[in-house]
Design an enzyme around this catalytic site. Sequence first.
Site, PDB file in Angstrom:
ATOM      1  CG  HIS A 269       4.064  18.211  65.655  1.00 43.04           C
ATOM      2  ND1 HIS A 269       4.030  19.418  66.166  1.00 43.04           N
ATOM      3  CD2 HIS A 269       4.779  18.584  64.539  1.00 43.04           C
ATOM      4  CE1 HIS A 269       4.928  20.270  65.979  1.00 43.04           C
ATOM      5  NE2 HIS A 269       5.325  19.906  64.877  1.00 43.04           N
TER       6      HIS A 269
ATOM      7  CG  ASP B 142      10.493  21.742  65.455  1.00 40.53           C
ATOM      8  OD1 ASP B 142      11.031  20.967  64.779  1.00 40.53           O
ATOM      9  OD2 ASP B 142       9.340  22.588  65.175  1.00 40.53           O
TER      10      ASP B 142
ATOM     11  CG  HIS C 162       6.204  23.678  63.966  1.00 39.18           C
ATOM     12  ND1 HIS C 162       7.289  23.391  63.068  1.00 39.18           N
ATOM     13  CD2 HIS C 162       5.518  24.504  63.148  1.00 39.18           C
ATOM     14  CE1 HIS C 162       6.981  23.762  61.881  1.00 39.18           C
ATOM     15  NE2 HIS C 162       5.878  24.337  61.567  1.00 39.18           N
TER      16      HIS C 162
ATOM     17  CG  ASP D 289      11.284  23.484  62.188  1.00 39.20           C
ATOM     18  OD1 ASP D 289      11.760  23.874  63.452  1.00 39.20           O
ATOM     19  OD2 ASP D 289      10.343  22.723  62.167  1.00 39.20           O
TER      20      ASP D 289
HETATM   21  C1  SP5 Z   1       8.167  18.244  62.970  1.00 39.90           C
HETATM   22  C2  SP5 Z   1       7.585  19.371  62.407  1.00 39.90           C
HETATM   23  O1  SP5 Z   1       8.532  20.421  62.025  1.00 39.90           O
HETATM   24  N1  SP5 Z   1       6.470  19.392  61.809  1.00 39.90           N
HETATM   25  C3  SP5 Z   1       5.998  20.701  61.318  1.00 39.90           C
HETATM   26  C4  SP5 Z   1       4.386  20.508  60.749  1.00 39.90           C
HETATM   27  C5  SP5 Z   1       3.904  21.536  60.157  1.00 39.90           C
HETATM   28  N2  SP5 Z   1       2.670  21.350  59.567  1.00 39.90           N
HETATM   29  C6  SP5 Z   1       2.058  22.558  58.799  1.00 39.90           C
HETATM   30  C7  SP5 Z   1       2.646  22.338  57.373  1.00 39.90           C
HETATM   31  C8  SP5 Z   1       2.097  23.499  56.460  1.00 39.90           C
HETATM   32  C9  SP5 Z   1       3.173  23.733  55.336  1.00 39.90           C
HETATM   33  N3  SP5 Z   1       2.900  24.855  54.733  1.00 39.90           N
HETATM   34  C10 SP5 Z   1       3.663  25.012  53.554  1.00 39.90           C
HETATM   35  C11 SP5 Z   1       3.970  26.266  53.167  1.00 39.90           C
HETATM   36  C12 SP5 Z   1       4.924  26.652  52.203  1.00 39.90           C
HETATM   37  N4  SP5 Z   1       5.227  27.830  51.826  1.00 39.90           N
HETATM   38 ZN    ZN Z   2       8.879  21.987  63.197  1.00 42.46          ZN
END
Ligand code: SP5
Ligand code: ZN
Length: 340
Positions: A158, A194, A196, A283
Site C-alpha cells: 500500500h 494479498d 487487499h 489475508d
Molecule cells: C498490508 C495490508 O494487508 N494492509 C491492510 C490495510 C487495511 N487497513 C484497514 C484496516 C481496517 C481494520 N478493521 C478492523 C476490523 C476488525 N474487525
Molecule cells: Zn492485506
Amino acid sequence: MIVFHAEASLLQNPPTFFRHGRLMPHPETAERYRVLRAAVEGAGHDLRLAGDTGEGPIRAVHNADYVDFLRTAWERRGELKNIGEELLATQFPRVGMDARPVGLQGQLGFYLGDTSTTIRQDTWAAAYGSAQVAVTAADHAAVAGGVTYALCRPPGHHAYAGYGSGFCYFNNAAIAAQRLRERLGGPVALLDIDVHHGNGTQGIFYTRADVLTLSIHADTSNYFPFYCGYADETGAGAGEGYNINVPLPHGSGDDVWLAAIRDGLARIAAFAPVALVVSLGLDASAEDPIGALKVSTDGFRQAGAHIAAAGHRTVLIQEGGYLCEALPRNLTAFLAGMAG
Ligand code: SP5
Ligand code: ZN
C-alpha cells in the site's frame, strides 16, 4: 527454500489504532513476524539474515523527500506539543491540494495516507529493515534463480512512491521488482494475491510498460483501499495495458481465487518476464481477522503449486495476513506447494 528476514521486524509494534471512537487492537504487530518465522523454521526452511545495501534500492522506487521524512520524522517530534507514543496525521490533502507544508503536522498528512499508518520511535528502523529483506532476496534471486521467500514485516504494497498507507511504509515488492529489473535487464511481472488491492504498487508502475502489475483482491467498492482497485484501471501512457485488476466478490473461496490466479499467470506468461515478484498476503484466508475472502489452507498450497508451475525466477514478498490459527500453516502450505 531460502528465507531472508531481519530482526528489525520486531521493532515498530503498534498496540492500537483509533477507529470508530475507540482504540482497537492494531492487526499489524511484531508478533506476526515471530509467528511467520517460527513457521518457516519449523518447516525446515533455510533462514538467513538480510544484508544492508543502503538507501539506494529504496530511492530507486521512492521519492527522496519521502525517504528523508521517514528517517527524520520521529527525531522532529519536538516540533509538536504533548507528543505521546506516536505521530498521527490529522489532515490529508485532497486532489488539487498539492503544496508540501514545512511543518511536521502538515507533513504527516502529506506523507501518510491514513490513520492506521503512524510514525513511532522505531518506524524507520523496521521499515528500512523490511526493505532490506526484499533487496537481499531480489539480489539472491538475480544470481541463483529459483524461488526465494522474503519475510518482510512491516508489509509494503500500500506504499506509493511518495507516501505510506495501509500499515505500509516502503513498497518492498516494488523495490524487489525494480532491483530485478535493473540487475537482469528484462521485463518483470508482479502478482499480488494479498486480499487487499496492491494500490501502492499499481501507483508506482502505472505509467511503465516494463513492469506488469496484476492484483487479485476483494472488491474495493466497500473495502480498503476503496478508491482504486477496479478493473478499468489498466495503466496510463506508455503503461496502458500493463496494469490488471481482478476484484473478486466478498466471500469468494478457493475455486474463484485459484481460477483468478491461473488466469493471471496466463497473462503474465504472455508478458514473458525475466522474473516474477509475488506480493504474498495471507489475508485471503477464511480465518483472517480483517479478510473478506474464504481461501482454505489447501487453497494456499494450490496457489503455490500454480505459481511454481509457471516456472519463473520468483521472489515471494510477505505482505498482509494477520494473527489467527491458520496463519502459520497457510504460509507453510503455500511454500510447500511452491516446492512441489
Ligand atoms: C498490508 C495490508 O494487508 N494492509 C491492510 C490495510 C487495511 N487497513 C484497514 C484496516 C481496517 C481494520 N478493521 C478492523 C476490523 C476488525 N474487525
Ligand atoms: Zn492485506
